[in-house]
Design a protein around this motif. Structure first.
Motif, PDB file in Angstrom:
ATOM      1  N   UNK A  61       0.814  -1.220   0.000  1.00  0.00           N
ATOM      2  CA  UNK A  61       0.000   0.000   0.000  1.00  0.00           C
ATOM      3  C   UNK A  61       0.848   1.272   0.000  1.00  0.00           C
ATOM      4  N   UNK A  62       2.131   1.064   0.214  1.00  0.00           N
ATOM      5  CA  UNK A  62       3.024   2.193   0.441  1.00  0.00           C
ATOM      6  C   UNK A  62       3.790   2.571  -0.819  1.00  0.00           C
ATOM      7  N   UNK A  63       3.607   1.790  -1.877  1.00  0.00           N
ATOM      8  CA  UNK A  63       4.469   2.002  -3.041  1.00  0.00           C
ATOM      9  C   UNK A  63       4.165   3.345  -3.711  1.00  0.00           C
ATOM     10  N   UNK A  64       5.233   4.002  -4.130  1.00  0.00           N
ATOM     11  CA  UNK A  64       5.082   5.270  -4.847  1.00  0.00           C
ATOM     12  C   UNK A  64       4.822   6.476  -3.968  1.00  0.00           C
ATOM     13  N   UNK A  65       4.907   6.330  -2.652  1.00  0.00           N
ATOM     14  CA  UNK A  65       4.812   7.545  -1.808  1.00  0.00           C
ATOM     15  C   UNK A  65       6.049   7.668  -0.916  1.00  0.00           C
ATOM     16  N   UNK A  66       6.334   8.894  -0.516  1.00  0.00           N
ATOM     17  CA  UNK A  66       7.485   9.144   0.356  1.00  0.00           C
ATOM     18  C   UNK A  66       8.814   8.971  -0.355  1.00  0.00           C
ATOM     19  N   UNK A  67       8.802   9.116  -1.679  1.00  0.00           N
ATOM     20  CA  UNK A  67      10.004   8.855  -2.472  1.00  0.00           C
ATOM     21  C   UNK A  67      11.023   9.994  -2.352  1.00  0.00           C
ATOM     22  N   UNK A  87      15.153   5.368  -5.903  1.00  0.00           N
ATOM     23  CA  UNK A  87      14.082   6.055  -5.168  1.00  0.00           C
ATOM     24  C   UNK A  87      14.493   6.459  -3.756  1.00  0.00           C
ATOM     25  N   UNK A 141       8.769   1.192  -6.770  1.00  0.00           N
ATOM     26  CA  UNK A 141       7.370   1.626  -6.814  1.00  0.00           C
ATOM     27  C   UNK A 141       6.462   0.669  -7.573  1.00  0.00           C
TER      28      UNK A 141
END
Lengths: 419, 419
Positions: free
Chosen positions: A73-79, A289, A317
């Motif tokens: 659920x965390x992929x692609x955020x906080x990069x 990333x 991501x």
């Protein structure tokens, strides 16, 4: 005998130097094992029905050899955060939620559906420290027939209290996890110390004993970034280097071992990985990333280290390993430009990494050589094919601009997998 | 008055330092121009119907400021070749086909459908040397209402005979192209010398005269790779640097100018670009794919050069400018790692590049400030949203793992665009 024959443009990578391409050919399997790839159908199969895939490509399915299912659920955020900061801010709080088994079931069901959709039918997975949630994940994968190694995370040091394990409990839970899942067929336990900084020396030792006792494989992270390596030096001053922290505790090479990242290996560690026949798992998107660096993948392969490929969800991501292959080529070019590396990765090399090398961790899997599992994808790229091209060019194009909509069929050991 | 009100999570980037985020807000336009973004609907609009987009994101559409429409069928293949080799092997033979206008129409129709699908509603395009094919492209874009600058390529030097132009004919065709399309509304001509090596000094001069005479903007390539810069030095020994070859011939800054790549600008060229108020177009995927280098985008922006974003089809592989934004962040991290650059690009910066900077080339376009075109996308990311997140995190995630399926609606100057 259950013979199955698929006709199409067959591509695989039994070696890293060249794609094996068979235009308009026949892929024959028997009881889920490859018999051969033929230009003309041999006499003995003349009476068998042929499943004609027309102009489609037929390739081995993908082996994603490093990913954290709990970070789906965390992929692609906080990069925008570097590795250690990213762990504290996003990852640890997210993983804590997996104490709720129903939450875990929901995330893991979605995760499995998504990797299958994108053609990943074999994988090595980090879960969380939670026994029950990790059991659910393993069981879901087993039910789907996915070839998987699933690790209940071990972590008794340098993490927030709310997900820190007691050392003895971590050991006992891991042993129980190994024993209770020993009869599973496609999904199996793997010992998974998160990385040396998050395990005490005592826990390293205990996990090494389990690896020996049950001959259970091991996965972890190694030399992902300079600050991490400095940290390991401080935490384990009596060891010569990071690799030795695992090796001396029987967690590197005594059993089959996957080590993710390996960006900053020194010469001793390169020798160690090679001599112990360990697989280094390259995660190019994650490298970039979380600003860890770029693995010198081409250099390591030239030095006879086995290199597989990983999406590293959620540092990476995308669960799409075909796109990770394109990223591996791209980051190798970035390295070449920046460091005058002698070469960059080719399409043959990245397909080899994503199929044959990764697959070797499961047995005879990852290409279409005789006796290998018939575990494969049928790719219809007609919507992205402008003009007539050779199969190898079409494969390259699929890696760069194809997506899950192009993957029309999936087979594991000869069985069609519905999504 | 045709007032339109959309409700949703509105994000735009009128400046590069910070996203402007308006959760559950109202975007009001009148006759296709933005009136404002409001948290509560103002009294004067109380009687107007509201089109409620629920939890969707509403963002400006993308401006792809460098791409070769003629290379659409070529994207994602031949990525193992460096720039000049790639031109000879793949690109020139492919472009030669556009002498066939019916072939051109087919490729260009597919191309336009695909960019719209991916949310690119404004763009600057290189076509080929062929008058008729380029006319077809411009007309198709005009009919769709796409904001576009379309360039008939100029090339009378250092290319295969089969696509080389006669210098005078190149000049005459370009003048005709400008004159015959002067009354088009959304698609307009732009003067397009391919790059200095493929134009004689005489052709540079003639095109500069046309730019002056018709006040027509200019686009070209500048300082894409070291071998290219060395070549320009040999071809134009009397000029101080590559930038001056354009500038002294009135092709850089006398009229609005786009220069793609700008990877290896020297200090004089940086001053030139800044003083002439030119836009440098960053094409991160292309930089890497054809092994040109990596543009120091963050450094150039800090030095007050305007930097827009381009897919650079077919050196770049994907028409999805949202993914190009993620690539811009990734390659800036690769640079940071390799060169100790002081920072990497942020989500705010790449959205600014892809909308506000690119849009400025067309007029008041690219964000939701008052008086700007209401040209926008509605993004439904529910299928990739695991847990509750803020709109800016959801935008980041869309850039990394969303795709055209998430783009639910497209508007140009307030008009809904069907696909």
């Amino acid at each position: 005998m259950t013979i199955k024959i698929l006709k199409g443009n067959i591509i695989h990578a039994p070696s890293s130097d060249k794609l094996s391409v068979h235009k308009d050919s026949f892929l024959v399997s028997n009881d889920g094992k490859i018999e051969g790839v033929y230009q003309e159908i041999p006499e003995k199969y003349k009476d068998i029905d042929i499943s004609d895939k027309g102009n489609s490509l037929i390739i081995p399915s993908f082996c994603d050899m490093h990913l954290h299912a709990s970070q789906f659920y965390q992929r692609g955020i906080g990069m925008d955060r570097p590795l250690l900061d990213w762990l504290e801010t996003y990852t640890f709080p997210n993983e804590a939620r997996f104490s709720d088994s129903e939450y875990a079931r929901r995330v893991y069901e979605e995760f499995i559906e998504e990797i299958i959709r994108h053609g990943t039918l074999s994988c090595a997975i980090f879960a969380t420290v939670h026994y029950e949630a990790t059991h659910i994940l393993l069981e879901l994968l087993e039910k789907k027939g996915i070839n998987a190694f699933v690790g209940k995370l071990n972590m008794d040091n340098n993490c927030p209290d709310y997900i820190r394990e007691d050392t003895m409990q971590s050991y006992l839970d891991t042993e129980r996890f190994i024993v209770e899942h020993k009869d599973y067929q496609t999904a199996k336990p793997i010992i998974t110390p998160r990385f040396s900084p998050s395990c005490t020396e005592d826990l390293h030792q205990k996990l090494g004993l389990l690896a020996d006792k049950y001959n259970t494989p091991v996965q972890s992270h190694l030399c992902e970034s300079i600050p991490e390596i400095e940290w390991v030096k401080q935490l384990f001053p009596s060891y010569k280097n990071y690799g030795e922290v695992y090796a001396k505790n029987r967690l590197l090479g005594n059993v089959p071992t996957l080590m993710a990242h390996c960006i900053e290996l020194n010469d001793d560690e390169i020798e160690l990985m090679k001599n112990e026949n360990c697989i280094a798992v390259h995660c190019p998107d994650s490298n970039i990333n979380v600003s860890s660096g770029i693995m010198p993948a081409e250099y390591l392969m030239r030095n006879n280290i086995k290199v597989a490929l990983g999406s590293d969800i959620g540092g990476g991501h995308s669960v799409a390993l075909y796109r990770t292959m394109a990223s591996a080529i791209q980051t190798s070019k970035a390295r070449k430009y920046a460091y005058n590396d002698s070469g960059h990765l080719t399409v043959a090399q990245v397909l080899y990494m994503a199929t044959t090398v990764g697959g070797s961790f499961f047995g005879r899997l990852g290409n279409f050589n005789e006796g290998y599992d018939f575990t494969a994808l049928v790719i219809d790229d007609s919507n992205i094919c402008g003009f007539e091209m050779e199969p190898e060019e079409r494969l390259e194009r699929f890696l760069y601009i194809g997506d899950d909509r192009n993957i029309k069929e999936r087979y594991i050991k000869g069985v069609y997998i519905a999504i």
